[in-house]
Design a protein around this motif. Structure first.
Motif, short mmCIF file in Angstrom:
data_model
loop_
_atom_site.label_atom_id
_atom_site.label_comp_id
_atom_site.label_asym_id
_atom_site.label_seq_id
_atom_site.Cartn_x
_atom_site.Cartn_y
_atom_site.Cartn_z
N GLY A 1 0.85 -1.31 -0.08
CA GLY A 1 0.08 0.06 0.12
C GLY A 1 0.93 1.17 -0.01
N GLU A 2 2.02 1.32 0.93
CA GLU A 2 2.71 2.58 0.79
C GLU A 2 3.26 3.08 -0.39
OE1 GLU A 2 6.65 4.18 3.25
OE2 GLU A 2 5.64 2.35 3.91
N ARG A 3 4.02 1.90 -1.15
CA ARG A 3 4.37 2.07 -2.55
C ARG A 3 3.48 2.60 -3.52
NH1 ARG A 3 5.20 -0.54 -7.48
NH2 ARG A 3 4.65 -2.43 -6.49
N LEU A 4 2.02 2.16 -3.43
CA LEU A 4 1.09 2.26 -4.33
C LEU A 4 0.57 3.73 -3.97
CD1 LEU A 4 -0.95 1.74 -6.61
CD2 LEU A 4 -2.51 0.76 -4.71
N HIS A 5 0.42 4.08 -2.92
CA HIS A 5 0.22 5.53 -2.52
C HIS A 5 1.22 6.53 -3.16
CE1 HIS A 5 -2.32 4.46 1.44
NE2 HIS A 5 -2.95 4.24 0.41
N ARG A 6 2.55 6.20 -2.93
CA ARG A 6 3.36 7.12 -3.45
C ARG A 6 3.42 7.10 -5.09
NH1 ARG A 6 7.28 4.54 -1.40
NH2 ARG A 6 8.21 3.38 -3.37
N GLU A 7 3.13 6.29 -5.39
CA GLU A 7 2.96 6.33 -7.03
C GLU A 7 1.74 6.81 -7.48
OE1 GLU A 7 2.99 2.05 -8.38
OE2 GLU A 7 5.58 1.95 -8.11
N ILE A 8 0.95 6.79 -6.80
CA ILE A 8 -0.64 7.45 -7.20
C ILE A 8 -0.05 8.94 -6.96
CG2 ILE A 8 -2.82 8.03 -6.11
CD1 ILE A 8 -3.09 5.04 -5.61
N HIS A 9 0.58 9.57 -5.98
CA HIS A 9 0.76 10.92 -5.59
C HIS A 9 1.54 11.28 -6.70
CE1 HIS A 9 1.44 14.50 -3.32
NE2 HIS A 9 2.62 14.28 -3.57
N GLU A 10 2.78 10.48 -7.16
CA GLU A 10 3.75 11.03 -8.02
C GLU A 10 3.05 11.24 -9.53
OE1 GLU A 10 6.77 8.18 -7.61
OE2 GLU A 10 7.66 9.16 -5.94
N THR A 11 2.32 10.20 -9.76
CA THR A 11 1.59 10.15 -11.09
C THR A 11 0.79 11.41 -11.27
OG1 THR A 11 2.07 7.84 -11.38
CG2 THR A 11 0.21 8.69 -12.76
N THR A 12 -0.09 11.35 -10.24
CA THR A 12 -1.15 12.56 -10.08
C THR A 12 -0.35 14.04 -10.37
OG1 THR A 12 -2.71 11.17 -8.96
CG2 THR A 12 -3.07 13.60 -8.98
N SER A 13 0.43 14.18 -9.53
CA SER A 13 1.13 15.19 -9.52
C SER A 13 1.85 15.72 -10.81
CB SER A 13 2.28 15.39 -8.43
OG SER A 13 2.08 15.10 -6.98
N ARG A 14 2.21 14.78 -11.70
CA ARG A 14 3.00 15.17 -12.83
C ARG A 14 1.92 15.25 -13.87
NH1 ARG A 14 5.52 10.52 -12.74
NH2 ARG A 14 4.23 9.31 -14.28
N VAL A 15 0.82 14.52 -13.66
CA VAL A 15 -0.07 14.92 -14.57
C VAL A 15 -0.89 16.27 -14.43
CG1 VAL A 15 -2.45 14.08 -15.39
CG2 VAL A 15 -0.92 12.58 -15.30
N LEU A 16 -1.02 16.58 -13.21
CA LEU A 16 -1.50 17.88 -12.87
C LEU A 16 -0.70 19.12 -12.86
CD1 LEU A 16 -3.98 17.00 -9.92
CD2 LEU A 16 -4.65 17.26 -12.47
N ARG A 17 0.52 18.75 -13.19
CA ARG A 17 1.72 20.06 -13.25
C ARG A 17 1.31 21.02 -14.02
NH1 ARG A 17 6.08 17.19 -13.53
NH2 ARG A 17 6.10 16.67 -11.47
N PRO A 18 0.81 20.82 -15.23
CA PRO A 18 0.55 22.07 -16.24
C PRO A 18 -0.32 23.06 -15.86
CG PRO A 18 1.04 20.00 -17.58
CD PRO A 18 0.75 19.58 -16.17
N TRP A 19 -1.67 22.16 -15.10
CA TRP A 19 -2.60 23.37 -14.63
C TRP A 19 -2.23 23.95 -13.26
CZ3 TRP A 19 -4.34 18.33 -16.74
CH2 TRP A 19 -5.07 18.28 -17.76
N LEU A 20 -1.42 23.14 -12.47
CA LEU A 20 -0.77 23.95 -11.17
C LEU A 20 -0.03 25.13 -11.36
CD1 LEU A 20 -0.23 20.59 -9.12
CD2 LEU A 20 -2.16 22.19 -8.78
N THR A 21 0.94 25.03 -12.45
CA THR A 21 1.86 25.92 -12.80
C THR A 21 1.15 27.22 -13.48
OG1 THR A 21 2.38 24.81 -14.60
CG2 THR A 21 3.82 24.25 -12.67
N ALA A 22 0.05 26.90 -14.13
CA ALA A 22 -0.76 28.03 -14.77
C ALA A 22 -1.38 28.90 -13.97
CB ALA A 22 -1.33 27.29 -15.77
N THR A 23 -1.41 28.38 -12.75
CA THR A 23 -2.19 29.16 -11.71
C THR A 23 -1.47 29.96 -10.75
OG1 THR A 23 -2.82 27.36 -10.40
CG2 THR A 23 -4.45 27.60 -12.07
N CYS A 24 -1.90 30.91 -10.08
CA CYS A 24 -1.36 31.72 -9.18
C CYS A 24 -2.18 31.43 -7.70
CB CYS A 24 -1.33 33.29 -9.36
SG CYS A 24 -0.67 33.83 -10.77
#
Length: 218
Positions: free
Chosen positions: A187-210
């Motif tokens: 479970g711990e590894r899966l949680h980490r991979e979920i977080h990393e994957t989601t953060s990478r996918v959402l980065r374009p939207w996150l960096t486009a906002t203030c």
């Protein structure tokens, strides 16, 4: 503690026991080879008790759809003055659980999500229900986002924004969940991979906002 509160706690314990037993069996035995009777026995209840909590084996993979949407709507309603629509949406999805990178603190939630993604590949009923549940949730969240930002997003624009963000995360996580996982101890590894994957996918939207630092609306 009042009798009603004791009954509620007992019901919640039984419900969670059924979910935990189901996920354990799905992971070790497989979804198709697990029966309702197997799940009830593993949770130490009868099959009649099982059906007091879940209408079918399939429903175990979709434990709280309405609650997730309610939480998303509440998050949109609590938006801050000046907060951009994208930031409001991302916060709403985190609250709703449609952005698993943040909400899956509970290991059981992560395991259910992983099993659901895997089962959806081979069981049409589960795949269809997952797609329908996501569509219904996206429509409601899109409507609420449009209502919150009528001058910035029309109905089509709000729906497109929700679909783009949810679709990007869902697509990436589907691939992630297709990878083999060792089961409950992973479970711990899966949680980490979920977080990393989601953060990478959402980065374009996150960096486009203030960041917004204003007070809540209302």
């Amino acid at each position: 503690m009042p009798p009603s509160a004791l009954r509620d706690r007992k019901r919640e314990r039984t419900r969670r026991a059924l979910l935990e037993a189901a996920v354990e069996l799905f992971e070790t035995r497989g979804y198709d080879d697990t029966t309702v009777a197997d799940i009830a026995a593993a949770a130490e209840v009868g099959t009649r008790t099982f059906f007091n909590y879940f209408a079918s084996k399939e429903e175990l993979l979709f434990p709280e759809p309405d609650e997730r949407v309610r939480m998303a709507v509440a998050a949109i309603a609590s938006r801050r003055v000046g907060e951009p629509p994208v930031e409001v949406l991302l916060r709403a999805l985190r609250a709703a659980g449609d952005n698993p990178g943040e909400h899956l603190i509970d290991d059981l939630g992560a395991r259910i999500a992983a099993v659901r993604a895997q089962v959806s590949r081979t069981v049409p009923a589960v795949s269809g229900r997952a797609a329908h549940a996501q569509l219904v949730a996206q429509r409601e969240i899109g409507r609420q986002l449009h209502a919150a930002f009528p001058d910035e997003l029309d109905e089509v624009g709000a729906a497109a924004l929700v679909g783009a963000v949810v679709g990007a995360v869902s697509g990436a996580l589907t691939v992630l969940f297709q990878r083999p996982h060792s089961g409950p101890d992973d479970g711990e590894r899966l949680h980490r991979e979920i977080h990393e994957t989601t953060s990478r996918v959402l980065r374009p939207w996150l960096t486009a906002t203030c960041p917004a630092h204003a007070e809540p609306v209302g």
